[in-house]
Motif scaffolding. Structure first.
Motif, short mmCIF file in Angstrom:
data_model
loop_
_atom_site.label_atom_id
_atom_site.label_comp_id
_atom_site.label_asym_id
_atom_site.label_seq_id
_atom_site.Cartn_x
_atom_site.Cartn_y
_atom_site.Cartn_z
N GLU A 31 52.98 -79.09 -24.13
CA GLU A 31 51.79 -78.56 -23.47
C GLU A 31 51.97 -78.62 -21.96
N ILE A 32 51.71 -77.51 -21.29
CA ILE A 32 51.87 -77.44 -19.84
C ILE A 32 51.00 -78.49 -19.16
N ALA A 33 49.77 -78.66 -19.64
CA ALA A 33 48.85 -79.63 -19.04
C ALA A 33 49.35 -81.06 -19.17
N ALA A 34 50.22 -81.32 -20.13
CA ALA A 34 50.73 -82.67 -20.35
C ALA A 34 51.97 -82.98 -19.52
N LEU A 35 52.52 -81.99 -18.83
CA LEU A 35 53.70 -82.23 -18.01
C LEU A 35 53.34 -83.13 -16.84
N ASP A 60 46.03 -66.35 -12.83
CA ASP A 60 45.16 -66.40 -14.01
C ASP A 60 45.95 -66.38 -15.30
N GLU A 61 47.01 -65.59 -15.34
CA GLU A 61 47.85 -65.57 -16.54
C GLU A 61 48.53 -66.91 -16.74
N MET A 62 48.98 -67.52 -15.66
CA MET A 62 49.64 -68.83 -15.75
C MET A 62 48.65 -69.88 -16.25
N THR A 67 51.40 -73.72 -23.72
CA THR A 67 52.66 -74.43 -23.93
C THR A 67 53.80 -73.79 -23.14
N VAL A 68 54.90 -74.52 -23.06
CA VAL A 68 56.10 -73.98 -22.41
C VAL A 68 56.61 -72.77 -23.20
N GLY A 69 56.46 -72.78 -24.50
CA GLY A 69 56.83 -71.63 -25.32
C GLY A 69 55.99 -70.40 -24.97
N ASP A 70 54.70 -70.60 -24.68
CA ASP A 70 53.84 -69.50 -24.25
C ASP A 70 54.37 -68.93 -22.93
#
Length: 83
Positions: A31-35, A60-62, A67-70
């Motif tokens: 999860e990007i937020a967990a980095l 906004d897209e970012m 997730t990193v996969g997204d």
């Protein structure tokens, strides 16, 4: 989303890890937020990936990515496009 398993994805996940100061590649399901990074590092990440892949996308897209996969999927979708 199915996990991506191409050589380009391996390079991408490894480069994301390097930019973010991780000891190795970042997993697609991370999860990007967990980095453990600050907003400056995320901006650096986006700029480098845009330059590396020619993928253009906005803040906004970012922010909508989970997730990193997204992120990898967005890069694949947008690579080389001018919009």
């Amino acid at each position: 989303m199915p996990e991506l398993r191409t050589h380009d994805d391996e390079v991408l996940f490894r480069r994301i890890g390097e930019i973010l100061g991780q000891p190795g590649p970042v997993a697609a399901e991370t999860e990007i937020a967990a980095l453990p990074v600050d907003s400056f590092a995320l901006v650096e990440l986006v700029i480098e990936l845009q330059e590396m892949y020619g993928a253009r996308f906005g803040h906004d897209e970012m922010r909508a990515l989970r997730t990193v996969g997204d992120l990898a999927q967005l890069i694949h979708e947008r690579a080389g496009r001018d919009d």
